[in-house]
Scaffold this motif. Structure first.
Motif, PDB file in Angstrom:
ATOM      1  N   MET A 129     -35.586  -2.301  10.782  1.00 41.81           N
ATOM      2  CA  MET A 129     -36.772  -2.561   9.957  1.00 41.81           C
ATOM      3  C   MET A 129     -37.552  -3.767  10.499  1.00 41.81           C
ATOM      4  O   MET A 129     -36.991  -4.810  10.799  1.00 41.81           O
ATOM      5  N   SER A 130     -38.845  -3.568  10.627  1.00 42.89           N
ATOM      6  CA  SER A 130     -39.648  -4.715  11.032  1.00 42.89           C
ATOM      7  C   SER A 130     -39.893  -5.601   9.812  1.00 42.89           C
ATOM      8  O   SER A 130     -39.741  -5.161   8.679  1.00 42.89           O
ATOM      9  N   GLU A 131     -40.292  -6.838  10.071  1.00 44.88           N
ATOM     10  CA  GLU A 131     -40.568  -7.747   8.965  1.00 44.88           C
ATOM     11  C   GLU A 131     -41.783  -7.295   8.194  1.00 44.88           C
ATOM     12  O   GLU A 131     -42.644  -6.619   8.732  1.00 44.88           O
ATOM     13  N   LYS A 132     -41.855  -7.687   6.933  1.00 41.92           N
ATOM     14  CA  LYS A 132     -42.992  -7.317   6.100  1.00 41.92           C
ATOM     15  C   LYS A 132     -44.269  -7.904   6.704  1.00 41.92           C
ATOM     16  O   LYS A 132     -44.314  -9.071   7.082  1.00 41.92           O
ATOM     17  N   PHE A 133     -45.296  -7.049   6.799  1.00 41.42           N
ATOM     18  CA  PHE A 133     -46.565  -7.474   7.383  1.00 41.42           C
ATOM     19  C   PHE A 133     -47.302  -8.406   6.419  1.00 41.42           C
ATOM     20  O   PHE A 133     -47.549  -8.056   5.265  1.00 41.42           O
ATOM     21  N   GLU A 134     -47.610  -9.596   6.883  1.00 48.08           N
ATOM     22  CA  GLU A 134     -48.347 -10.569   6.068  1.00 48.08           C
ATOM     23  C   GLU A 134     -49.795 -10.626   6.526  1.00 48.08           C
ATOM     24  O   GLU A 134     -50.112 -11.230   7.551  1.00 48.08           O
ATOM     25  N   PRO A 135     -50.695  -9.953   5.813  1.00 51.33           N
ATOM     26  CA  PRO A 135     -52.088  -9.929   6.275  1.00 51.33           C
ATOM     27  C   PRO A 135     -52.740 -11.303   6.214  1.00 51.33           C
ATOM     28  O   PRO A 135     -52.403 -12.135   5.374  1.00 51.33           O
ATOM     29  N   THR A 136     -53.667 -11.516   7.139  1.00 49.22           N
ATOM     30  CA  THR A 136     -54.516 -12.709   7.120  1.00 49.22           C
ATOM     31  C   THR A 136     -55.844 -12.306   6.512  1.00 49.22           C
ATOM     32  O   THR A 136     -56.496 -11.386   6.995  1.00 49.22           O
ATOM     33  N   ILE A 137     -56.219 -12.993   5.442  1.00 49.84           N
ATOM     34  CA  ILE A 137     -57.465 -12.664   4.758  1.00 49.84           C
ATOM     35  C   ILE A 137     -58.329 -13.920   4.682  1.00 49.84           C
ATOM     36  O   ILE A 137     -57.826 -14.998   4.369  1.00 49.84           O
ATOM     37  N   ILE A 138     -59.605 -13.763   5.023  1.00 51.52           N
ATOM     38  CA  ILE A 138     -60.522 -14.893   4.901  1.00 51.52           C
ATOM     39  C   ILE A 138     -61.329 -14.687   3.617  1.00 51.52           C
ATOM     40  O   ILE A 138     -61.876 -13.614   3.380  1.00 51.52           O
ATOM     41  N   GLY A 139     -61.358 -15.725   2.792  1.00 53.03           N
ATOM     42  CA  GLY A 139     -62.100 -15.646   1.532  1.00 53.03           C
ATOM     43  C   GLY A 139     -63.323 -16.545   1.569  1.00 53.03           C
ATOM     44  O   GLY A 139     -63.202 -17.754   1.754  1.00 53.03           O
TER      45      GLY A 139
END
Ligand code: SF4
Ligand code: SF4
Ligand code: SF4
Ligand code: FES
Lengths: 327, 154
Positions: free
Chosen positions: B1-11
């Motif tokens: 299992m790959s690690e959980k994907f942590e998205p980068t979001i610009i607000g």
């Protein structure tokens, strides 16, 4: 004394820029009088080997027309860069990708499939180009397509940029005359990286049509608005006009004869992303505040990506659609 | 299992409402995921679509634009302008293959810390479901590999 050397080359382009140079009328004779034309495939016979044999920096001025789509384009870009003192990205294809750059909306496979295997082509033998092909006599090669089209400046160092699809003939003549003046010691070259043969403001700035900040409630295709008011801003009549983001230099050629500007002079000075600037301009003339009503009005622009990036996709911040690059 | 994907979001957040809402959420210890990096604007009307494109081209997986509720903008009607830009931008990005869910517009007043935190949590989950965007870093791209030769029968 030997004359300074001149070259012009075409990569991914339509050939219209070459015609525009020839269309400078008697100025073309000045080119011949002042330069030794050493390489110009549209006008004279020459081999790539001839260019390779030239001394580095021996060509004074090279006008490069076209985007970088194939390995051959890329090879020639590096070669002519090495051989030239002044390399000009000439025309929209070279400066920003232009219409050939719109192929950055598709994958190479889809481009070939459409060109060779749809109704657009009669191809009973199902011929499909291959970069390398072995036949009994040996190996045949044709240049391979790159995954996306790049502008000249994305591949090699460029000295000057000359926008336009094609550049207006009077602008080309002015640039040629300037270089001749420089050769005669009567003028100086503009700073490296300058945009030449164009203005520093927008097409709107040169456009004589009246703007009265009328807010629009629908977009139309130009043929649906009959007759177009000859005095009023075309955008304010609801026909998408790209003048607000487009560089001046053509004397607002299209709006002055009743057609919308489609943006062939590329982004105006200081515009980082051409499409983004147009989104802002169009959003400010729409007269609506409710999401559903705004969406209805926007339905009048059936292909916003094409509208906003017809010429500039390859030079935009995003450059290509996921279809072109996502595996 | 790959690690959980942590998205980068610009607000891109309006100073008068949502930036304060985020602050409020923070001081009230309302939990929300740390994926959103906030950029404070004086008003949502300052949101230039160029910012969004730059964020996506530069590696963001999603963008959140926030502003005062309709009728409550401190500069009268700039948030309506932001709304029109946003809707047109989303259509334009769709033509480049960017899913509508990656760019979101949220209205939140300065008092709505909880609401903003919920919207952020939701957006992070939605973008996680879409996966990474991974826009190419064009200028660092490796050069083209030569194609293998094809054989043809004599
Ligand atoms: S810039 Fe326009 S006229 Fe010039 S080669 Fe490209 S498509 Fe043709
Ligand atoms: S939008 Fe078009 S018609 Fe209107 S002023 Fe600008 S160039 Fe002229
Ligand atoms: S008006 Fe626009 S499309 Fe027409 S020539 Fe000028 S820049 Fe090109
Ligand atoms: S001040 Fe908040 S959106 Fe304008």
């Amino acid at each position: 004394m030997s004359k300074p050397k001149f070259a012009m080359y075409w990569a991914a382009s339509c050939g219209g820029c070459e015609i525009a140079v020839l269309n400078t009328h008697e100025t073309i004779l000045d080119v011949d009088a002042n330069f030794d034309v050493v390489f110009w495939p549209v006008a004279m016979d020459a081999k790539y080997q001839d260019v390779e044999a030239m001394e580095d920096k021996s060509i004074l001025l090279t006008l490069w027309n076209g985007g970088i789509r194939t390995e051959e384009n890329e090879h020639l870009a590096h070669l002519l860069r090495r051989k030239s003192q002044i390399l000009v990205a000439f025309g929209s294809c070279a400066t920003e990708g232009c219409i050939p750059g719109l192929a950055n909306l598709s994958s190479v496979d889809d481009i070939f499939a459409t060109a060779y295997h749809t109704v657009s082509t009669v191809n009973p033998d199902n011929i499909h180009p291959q970069p390398v092909f072995r036949v009994p006599e040996g190996e045949l090669t044709i240049p391979a397509m790159k995954p996306v089209l790049k502008t000249l400046a994305q591949v090699v160092d460029v000295d000057y940029y000359m926008p336009g699809c094609p550049p207006e003939s009077h602008q080309i003549a002015a640039v040629i005359n300037l270089v001749i003046q420089v050769l005669q010691g009567k003028a100086e070259l503009p700073p490296k990286g300058a945009v030449i043969g164009a203005g520093n403001s927008t097409v709107c700035d040169e456009c004589k049509r009246k703007r009265d900040v009328k807010h629009i409630t629908a977009f139309h295709r130009i043929q649906e608005v009959a007759p177009l008011d000859p005095e009023l801003c075309i955008l304010e009549q609801g026909v998408p006009c790209n003048g607000p983001a487009t560089r001046s230099g053509c004397n607002a050629r299209c709006p002055s004869v009743g057609a919308q500007c489609i943006g062939c002079y590329g982004p105006a000075e200081g515009v980082l992303d051409y499409g983004a600037r147009l989104i802002t301009s169009f959003a400010s003339v729409i007269d609506a505040t409710e999401p559903a009503e705004i969406e209805r009005i926007l339905d009048g622009i059936p292909d916003p990506t094409g509208q906003f990036y017809r010429f500039n996709l390859a030079d935009s911040l995003l450059r290509a659609s996921t279809k072109a690059w996502k595996k | 299992m790959s690690e959980k994907f942590e998205p980068t979001i610009i607000g891109f957040t309006c100073n008068w409402c949502s930036y304060r809402a985020a602050d409020l959420a923070g001081t009230a210890r309302v939990k929300y995921p740390p994926n959103v990096r906030l950029v404070r604007l004086m008003c949502s009307g300052r949101m230039d679509p160029t910012f969004v494109m730059k964020a996506l081209a530069g590696g963001a997986d999603g963008v959140m634009i926030t502003g005062c509720h309709p009728g409550e903008c401190h500069y009268i009607d700039q948030n309506y302008k932001a709304l029109r830009r946003f809707l047109l931008l989303r259509r334009t990005l769709a033509g480049l293959g960017i899913e509508a869910g990656r760019v979101k517009l949220v209205w939140a007043s300065a008092a709505e810390g909880v609401h903003l935190a919920e919207e952020i949590t939701k957006l992070v989950e939605e973008i996680r479901a879409l996966g990474p965007l991974n826009w190419p870093k064009w200028d660092e791209q490796a050069e083209h590999q030569p194609e293998p030769a094809l054989e043809v029968a004599a």
